[in-house]
Write a protein that holds these residues in place. Structure first.
Motif, mmCIF file in Angstrom:
data_model
loop_
_atom_site.group_PDB
_atom_site.id
_atom_site.type_symbol
_atom_site.label_atom_id
_atom_site.label_comp_id
_atom_site.label_asym_id
_atom_site.label_seq_id
_atom_site.Cartn_x
_atom_site.Cartn_y
_atom_site.Cartn_z
ATOM 1 N N ALA A 51 0.856 -1.187 0.000
ATOM 2 C CA ALA A 51 0.000 0.000 0.000
ATOM 3 C C ALA A 51 0.889 1.233 0.000
ATOM 4 C CB ALA A 51 -0.915 0.008 1.225
ATOM 5 N N LEU A 52 0.586 2.169 -0.886
ATOM 6 C CA LEU A 52 1.348 3.403 -1.015
ATOM 7 C C LEU A 52 0.412 4.577 -0.766
ATOM 8 C CD1 LEU A 52 3.242 2.593 -4.341
ATOM 9 C CD2 LEU A 52 4.048 2.200 -2.013
ATOM 10 N N ALA A 53 0.758 5.426 0.201
ATOM 11 C CA ALA A 53 -0.027 6.625 0.477
ATOM 12 C C ALA A 53 0.442 7.739 -0.439
ATOM 13 C CB ALA A 53 0.136 7.045 1.941
ATOM 14 N N LEU A 54 -0.485 8.272 -1.243
ATOM 15 C CA LEU A 54 -0.171 9.323 -2.207
ATOM 16 C C LEU A 54 -0.926 10.596 -1.858
ATOM 17 C CD1 LEU A 54 0.655 6.699 -3.748
ATOM 18 C CD2 LEU A 54 -0.185 7.779 -5.833
ATOM 19 N N GLY A 55 -0.290 11.728 -2.125
ATOM 20 C CA GLY A 55 -1.000 12.994 -2.024
ATOM 21 C C GLY A 55 -1.978 13.123 -3.171
ATOM 22 N N GLU A 61 3.905 9.472 -0.391
ATOM 23 C CA GLU A 61 4.253 10.061 0.902
ATOM 24 C C GLU A 61 4.808 9.014 1.869
ATOM 25 O OE1 GLU A 61 0.638 11.980 2.063
ATOM 26 O OE2 GLU A 61 0.889 13.627 0.623
ATOM 27 N N HIS A 62 4.200 7.837 1.945
ATOM 28 C CA HIS A 62 4.784 6.727 2.686
ATOM 29 C C HIS A 62 4.178 5.424 2.194
ATOM 30 C CE1 HIS A 62 1.389 8.209 5.157
ATOM 31 N NE2 HIS A 62 1.191 6.947 5.481
ATOM 32 N N SER A 63 4.742 4.292 2.681
ATOM 33 C CA SER A 63 4.358 3.012 2.100
ATOM 34 C C SER A 63 4.363 1.903 3.137
ATOM 35 C CB SER A 63 5.313 2.648 0.954
ATOM 36 O OG SER A 63 6.632 2.485 1.454
ATOM 37 N N LEU A 64 3.745 0.786 2.743
ATOM 38 C CA LEU A 64 3.718 -0.430 3.558
ATOM 39 C C LEU A 64 3.826 -1.607 2.617
ATOM 40 C CD1 LEU A 64 1.260 -1.400 6.394
ATOM 41 C CD2 LEU A 64 1.450 -2.873 4.389
ATOM 42 N N LEU A 100 -1.686 -0.698 8.318
ATOM 43 C CA LEU A 100 -2.485 -0.509 7.114
ATOM 44 C C LEU A 100 -3.622 0.469 7.370
ATOM 45 C CD1 LEU A 100 -3.056 -1.343 4.181
ATOM 46 C CD2 LEU A 100 -4.460 -3.210 5.077
ATOM 47 N N VAL A 101 -4.262 0.345 8.515
ATOM 48 C CA VAL A 101 -5.354 1.263 8.874
ATOM 49 C C VAL A 101 -4.863 2.704 8.898
ATOM 50 C CG1 VAL A 101 -6.798 2.003 10.817
ATOM 51 C CG2 VAL A 101 -6.818 -0.389 10.088
ATOM 52 N N GLN A 102 -3.703 2.927 9.466
ATOM 53 C CA GLN A 102 -3.163 4.294 9.530
ATOM 54 C C GLN A 102 -2.880 4.843 8.136
ATOM 55 O OE1 GLN A 102 -2.938 6.301 12.244
ATOM 56 N NE2 GLN A 102 -4.064 4.601 13.181
ATOM 57 N N LEU A 103 -2.387 3.990 7.248
ATOM 58 C CA LEU A 103 -2.077 4.444 5.886
ATOM 59 C C LEU A 103 -3.349 4.756 5.097
ATOM 60 C CD1 LEU A 103 0.639 3.036 3.558
ATOM 61 C CD2 LEU A 103 -1.656 3.360 2.669
ATOM 62 N N VAL A 128 -9.960 -10.753 11.393
ATOM 63 C CA VAL A 128 -9.205 -10.361 12.594
ATOM 64 C C VAL A 128 -9.945 -9.317 13.426
ATOM 65 C CG1 VAL A 128 -6.997 -10.935 11.524
ATOM 66 C CG2 VAL A 128 -7.871 -8.604 11.332
ATOM 67 N N GLY A 129 -11.217 -9.054 13.081
ATOM 68 C CA GLY A 129 -12.022 -8.124 13.873
ATOM 69 C C GLY A 129 -11.590 -6.678 13.735
ATOM 70 N N ALA A 130 -10.999 -6.319 12.599
ATOM 71 C CA ALA A 130 -10.557 -4.938 12.372
ATOM 72 C C ALA A 130 -11.526 -4.228 11.443
ATOM 73 C CB ALA A 130 -9.152 -4.915 11.780
ATOM 74 N N GLU A 131 -11.542 -2.907 11.516
ATOM 75 C CA GLU A 131 -12.379 -2.091 10.640
ATOM 76 C C GLU A 131 -11.479 -1.215 9.785
ATOM 77 O OE1 GLU A 131 -15.784 1.444 10.841
ATOM 78 O OE2 GLU A 131 -15.229 0.340 12.664
ATOM 79 N N LEU A 132 -11.553 -1.394 8.482
ATOM 80 C CA LEU A 132 -10.752 -0.571 7.586
ATOM 81 C C LEU A 132 -11.402 0.808 7.437
ATOM 82 C CD1 LEU A 132 -9.936 -3.120 4.740
ATOM 83 C CD2 LEU A 132 -8.539 -2.532 6.725
ATOM 84 N N PRO A 133 -10.632 1.886 7.525
ATOM 85 C CA PRO A 133 -11.202 3.237 7.399
ATOM 86 C C PRO A 133 -11.355 3.644 5.938
ATOM 87 C CG PRO A 133 -8.860 3.418 7.832
ATOM 88 C CD PRO A 133 -9.182 1.933 7.825
#
Length: 342
Positions: A51-55, A61-64, A100-103, A128-133
């Motif tokens: 996953a790549l965070a783009l403006g 901007e950052h990646s995972l 991943l959620v933060q990104l 895993v009981g997570a919620e993607l934003p």
């Protein structure tokens, strides 16, 4: 007398999240790619994720990136190159989901065939009981269709060659995500130049009785739009030389240049009603052939429903007349023709 208003100025647009003009600013993108052990989310598992965070301008901007231990056979090793031995000792999806959620937070999730990647990420998060934003997604296959690039196909490697981007390792999650991020930047510029709408789609969440929140499946736009109630009264058939009126029922034929997704976005945004059927209540059918021999265009011709080309329809969207709210309509004596709203 009801005045002409532009679609974007309508007091009530049916949806704000089925596409938007490329020139409008956004909150940024999250380009993602997953490699999986199969093709069915919930049964097959993700074996690597990037996953790549783009403006909003397309700059990274950052990646995972991580290989993942799915706890099952990795599936088509000949495609993604990952073996059981390579994945042993790697993190699980639950180990990386927090990062991943933060990104993803506040960004539109972007993928090449986004329904695939989104469905797998949503299924893994549920396990895993997570919620993607994730509130919106965008498919770059659909976006590049709208740009009329005249490539032989819309595969990622073909688009990479078109834009002069080197693809080092196809079907590697990180390499595919990096290539897509590089493609996205000139694609966004081209979309703004051509005044193309970006196929940004809303996604929904649902809450189970136990309080767990999961993402719903990304359903086809046609299915959603055909079931969406229009808040405006159907004013009757389109009359050449007069403007479109909110509430008109619009059907699509196969004989169009623009994609059905793009046309449906614009239909809904303008306060018109998309219909999957052609009947006496249909206001118009978008069709690029004057005398179609089959399909919805032919049905319209038989019923006397006006045919309008997709180019003319897009031009008519610049001046759409405001409709009458259904809850405000009380006169039941009107019948036939286009009701006098101006």
């Amino acid at each position: 007398m009801t005045g002409f208003v532009g679609a974007a100025c309508h007091p009530r647009n049916v949806s704000q999240n089925w596409g938007r003009p490329a020139a409008e600013p956004g909150a940024g993108w999250a380009v993602v790619d997953v490699e999986t052990s199969g093709f069915r989310p919930g049964q097959a598992r993700v074996v690597s994720v990037a996953a790549l965070a783009l403006g909003d301008d397309g700059n990274v901007e950052h990646s995972l990136y991580s290989l993942l231990n799915p706890g099952v056979d990795p599936g088509p090793t000949h495609v993604h190159g990952l073996t059981t031995e390579m994945l042993q000792g790697q993190p699980t999806f639950g180990d990386v989901v927090g990062d991943l959620v933060q990104l993803l937070k506040g960004r539109t999730l972007v993928a090449h065939n986004v329904g695939f990647d989104y469905s797998f990420l949503a299924a893994e998060a549920e396990l895993v009981g997570a919620e993607l934003p994730v509130d919106t997604v965008m498919c770059t296959v659909e976006l590049t269709r709208r740009l009329e690039l005249e490539t032989e196909n819309l595969r990622l490697e073909t688009l990479a060659r078109h834009w002069g981007i080197t693809q080092m390792k196809p079907h590697d999650a990180l390499d595919d995500a990096l290539v897509l991020a590089q493609i996205l930047k000139p694609v966004l510029v081209r979309a703004r130049e051509r005044k193309v709408w970006l196929p940004v789609r809303s996604v929904r969440r649902r809450q189970w009785p136990n309080g767990e929140i999961t993402h719903e499946e990304l359903r086809p736009l046609k299915m959603l739009a055909s079931r969406l109630p229009c808040p405006y009264l159907n004013p009757g058939r389109f009359v050449p030389g007069r403007p479109l009126v909110q509430g008109m029922r619009v059907a699509l034929s196969a004989e169009v240049v623009r994609t059905h997704e793009e046309l449906i976005e614009r239909i809904v945004h303008a306060g018109l009603a998309y219909t999957d059927a052609v009947d006496p209540e249909t206001s118009m059918v978008i069709c690029n052939e004057a005398a179609p021999e089959h399909g919805k265009g032919y049905q319209a011709h038989e019923l006397g429903v006006p045919l309008v080309t997709d180019a003319d329809f897009m031009r008519f969207l610049d001046s759409v007349v405001g409709g009458t709210d259904i809850e405000e309509f009380t006169d039941t004596t009107l019948a036939g023709g286009q009701f006098a709203l101006f």
